[in-house]
Design a protein around this motif. Structure first.
Motif, mmCIF file in Angstrom:
data_model
loop_
_atom_site.group_PDB
_atom_site.id
_atom_site.type_symbol
_atom_site.label_atom_id
_atom_site.label_comp_id
_atom_site.label_asym_id
_atom_site.label_seq_id
_atom_site.Cartn_x
_atom_site.Cartn_y
_atom_site.Cartn_z
ATOM 1 N N ASN A 61 25.639 42.563 33.174
ATOM 2 C CA ASN A 61 25.112 42.142 31.866
ATOM 3 C C ASN A 61 23.630 42.475 31.729
ATOM 4 O OD1 ASN A 61 23.554 39.186 30.951
ATOM 5 N ND2 ASN A 61 24.612 40.386 29.399
ATOM 6 N N VAL A 62 23.301 43.152 30.626
ATOM 7 C CA VAL A 62 21.913 43.313 30.220
ATOM 8 C C VAL A 62 21.831 42.908 28.743
ATOM 9 C CG1 VAL A 62 19.948 44.875 29.959
ATOM 10 C CG2 VAL A 62 21.604 45.264 31.783
ATOM 11 N N TYR A 63 21.149 41.818 28.479
ATOM 12 C CA TYR A 63 20.977 41.249 27.133
ATOM 13 C C TYR A 63 22.310 41.159 26.359
ATOM 14 C CZ TYR A 63 18.848 39.776 22.814
ATOM 15 O OH TYR A 63 18.538 39.067 21.685
ATOM 16 N N ASN A 64 22.555 42.089 25.425
ATOM 17 C CA ASN A 64 23.750 41.943 24.571
ATOM 18 C C ASN A 64 24.926 42.817 25.020
ATOM 19 O OD1 ASN A 64 22.499 44.332 23.814
ATOM 20 N ND2 ASN A 64 23.430 44.304 21.780
ATOM 21 N N THR A 65 24.812 43.438 26.190
ATOM 22 C CA THR A 65 25.914 44.265 26.679
ATOM 23 C C THR A 65 26.512 43.676 27.967
ATOM 24 O OG1 THR A 65 24.527 45.706 28.044
ATOM 25 C CG2 THR A 65 24.840 46.363 25.747
ATOM 26 N N VAL A 66 27.814 43.847 28.103
ATOM 27 C CA VAL A 66 28.526 43.396 29.303
ATOM 28 C C VAL A 66 29.462 44.518 29.723
ATOM 29 C CG1 VAL A 66 30.055 41.671 30.326
ATOM 30 C CG2 VAL A 66 28.474 40.987 28.506
ATOM 31 N N LYS A 67 29.227 45.087 30.903
ATOM 32 C CA LYS A 67 30.148 46.093 31.425
ATOM 33 C C LYS A 67 31.079 45.429 32.433
ATOM 34 C CE LYS A 67 30.784 50.571 33.525
ATOM 35 N NZ LYS A 67 30.219 51.794 34.087
ATOM 36 N N ILE A 68 32.373 45.594 32.215
ATOM 37 C CA ILE A 68 33.383 45.019 33.105
ATOM 38 C C ILE A 68 34.069 46.152 33.851
ATOM 39 C CG2 ILE A 68 35.514 43.677 33.201
ATOM 40 C CD1 ILE A 68 33.818 41.844 31.837
ATOM 41 N N SER A 69 34.191 46.023 35.178
ATOM 42 C CA SER A 69 34.935 46.990 35.987
ATOM 43 C C SER A 69 35.979 46.236 36.792
ATOM 44 C CB SER A 69 34.006 47.739 36.940
ATOM 45 O OG SER A 69 33.018 48.439 36.220
ATOM 46 N N LEU A 70 37.176 46.814 36.848
ATOM 47 C CA LEU A 70 38.281 46.139 37.525
ATOM 48 C C LEU A 70 38.927 47.035 38.570
ATOM 49 C CD1 LEU A 70 40.048 44.662 34.349
ATOM 50 C CD2 LEU A 70 38.407 43.517 35.834
ATOM 51 N N SER A 71 39.115 46.475 39.762
ATOM 52 C CA SER A 71 39.927 47.110 40.801
ATOM 53 C C SER A 71 40.429 45.977 41.689
ATOM 54 C CB SER A 71 39.104 48.118 41.608
ATOM 55 O OG SER A 71 38.075 47.465 42.306
ATOM 56 N N THR A 72 41.333 46.295 42.617
ATOM 57 C CA THR A 72 41.970 45.234 43.398
ATOM 58 C C THR A 72 41.591 45.366 44.869
ATOM 59 O OG1 THR A 72 43.792 45.139 41.829
ATOM 60 C CG2 THR A 72 44.184 44.163 43.997
ATOM 61 N N HIS A 73 40.797 44.419 45.337
ATOM 62 C CA HIS A 73 40.308 44.400 46.710
ATOM 63 C C HIS A 73 41.459 44.492 47.714
ATOM 64 C CE1 HIS A 73 37.156 43.493 49.624
ATOM 65 N NE2 HIS A 73 38.014 42.699 50.226
ATOM 66 N N ASP A 74 42.523 43.719 47.461
ATOM 67 C CA ASP A 74 43.668 43.665 48.378
ATOM 68 C C ASP A 74 44.493 44.949 48.386
ATOM 69 O OD1 ASP A 74 42.961 41.113 48.928
ATOM 70 O OD2 ASP A 74 44.551 40.164 47.753
ATOM 71 N N ALA A 75 44.186 45.867 47.475
ATOM 72 C CA ALA A 75 44.907 47.149 47.441
ATOM 73 C C ALA A 75 43.928 48.278 47.766
ATOM 74 C CB ALA A 75 45.551 47.352 46.078
ATOM 75 N N GLY A 76 42.992 47.988 48.668
ATOM 76 C CA GLY A 76 42.040 49.008 49.100
ATOM 77 C C GLY A 76 41.087 49.439 48.003
ATOM 78 N N GLY A 77 40.832 48.525 47.060
ATOM 79 C CA GLY A 77 39.899 48.834 45.979
ATOM 80 C C GLY A 77 40.491 49.752 44.913
ATOM 81 N N LYS A 78 41.812 49.895 44.908
ATOM 82 C CA LYS A 78 42.479 50.724 43.892
ATOM 83 C C LYS A 78 42.878 49.872 42.680
ATOM 84 C CE LYS A 78 42.771 54.431 46.619
ATOM 85 N NZ LYS A 78 42.153 55.717 46.330
ATOM 86 N N VAL A 79 43.306 50.545 41.628
ATOM 87 C CA VAL A 79 43.740 49.850 40.417
ATOM 88 C C VAL A 79 45.218 49.461 40.544
ATOM 89 C CG1 VAL A 79 44.130 50.084 37.925
ATOM 90 C CG2 VAL A 79 42.040 51.011 38.963
ATOM 91 N N THR A 80 45.512 48.200 40.253
ATOM 92 C CA THR A 80 46.895 47.707 40.295
ATOM 93 C C THR A 80 47.241 47.055 38.950
ATOM 94 O OG1 THR A 80 46.368 45.462 41.026
ATOM 95 C CG2 THR A 80 46.579 47.133 42.753
ATOM 96 N N GLN A 81 48.477 46.553 38.872
ATOM 97 C CA GLN A 81 48.913 45.856 37.657
ATOM 98 C C GLN A 81 48.030 44.639 37.366
ATOM 99 O OE1 GLN A 81 51.280 47.119 35.615
ATOM 100 N NE2 GLN A 81 50.679 45.490 34.187
ATOM 101 N N LYS A 82 47.503 44.022 38.425
ATOM 102 C CA LYS A 82 46.595 42.876 38.234
ATOM 103 C C LYS A 82 45.399 43.238 37.353
ATOM 104 C CE LYS A 82 46.998 40.177 42.514
ATOM 105 N NZ LYS A 82 46.184 39.626 43.621
ATOM 106 N N ASP A 83 44.890 44.462 37.540
ATOM 107 C CA ASP A 83 43.729 44.906 36.763
ATOM 108 C C ASP A 83 44.109 45.135 35.306
ATOM 109 O OD1 ASP A 83 41.895 45.017 39.037
ATOM 110 O OD2 ASP A 83 43.240 46.597 39.727
ATOM 111 N N VAL A 84 45.280 45.739 35.122
ATOM 112 C CA VAL A 84 45.753 45.976 33.755
ATOM 113 C C VAL A 84 45.970 44.642 33.042
ATOM 114 C CG1 VAL A 84 47.660 46.911 32.383
ATOM 115 C CG2 VAL A 84 46.776 48.202 34.354
ATOM 116 N N ASP A 85 46.561 43.675 33.752
ATOM 117 C CA ASP A 85 46.808 42.358 33.150
ATOM 118 C C ASP A 85 45.496 41.664 32.793
ATOM 119 O OD1 ASP A 85 49.498 42.823 33.501
ATOM 120 O OD2 ASP A 85 49.692 41.537 35.279
#
Lengths: 94, 94
Positions: A61-85
């Motif tokens: 977060n910087v003032y009025n912006t929020v950048k969100i990044s999603l990945s799954t630690h338990d899947a070696g930092g890859k993207v899983t269905q948890k991230d999509v959900d």
């Protein structure tokens, strides 16, 4: 353990979400608000969704912006269905 | 417009604060908590202080960690007394 999604599965999932990108093993989006107060409100709502789903974002977060990044630690930092959900839940509170 | 502090002024100010570093024209500190819930509580308290001081941090959160970086946009992105004051307020709620 959550299974990593294939790149085509990820891109298909993102096609139904507005403004999310797949990059460097994460899905991410930058949100903009009118001011910090609105951005903080969003952060809190994202936090409540994260706790509900027992899955947490990276959040910048910087003032009025929020950048969100999603990945799954338990899947070696890859993207899983948890991230999509979680991305879908975040869209619903943005 | 806020005046940038000299490097020696910054280092002197930081000597009275625990764990803050001056790097790349910012002062920053990484805070760790027991879990995300505690980290989110801290983020909200930092946000309330920021609104009170009309000065806002850069904030990076991953699960139980929150990295705060401070500099002053109106002073060309340099560190000013505003940053030192906000750092003190942040310490008081951490």
């Amino acid at each position: 353990m959550a299974q990593p999604l294939s790149e085509s599965d990820i891109n298909q999932a993102l096609s139904s979400l507005e403004g999310w990108e797949f990059n460097e093993d994460k899905i991410s989006k930058e949100f903009s608000f009118n001011d910090f107060s609105e951005a903080l409100g969003f952060i809190v709502r994202v936090g409540l969704e994260a706790e509900k789903q027992v899955h947490h974002p990276e959040l910048f977060n910087v003032y009025n912006t929020v950048k969100i990044s999603l990945s799954t630690h338990d899947a070696g930092g890859k993207v899983t269905q948890k991230d999509v959900d979680l991305a879908k839940a975040i869209e619903s509170v943005s």
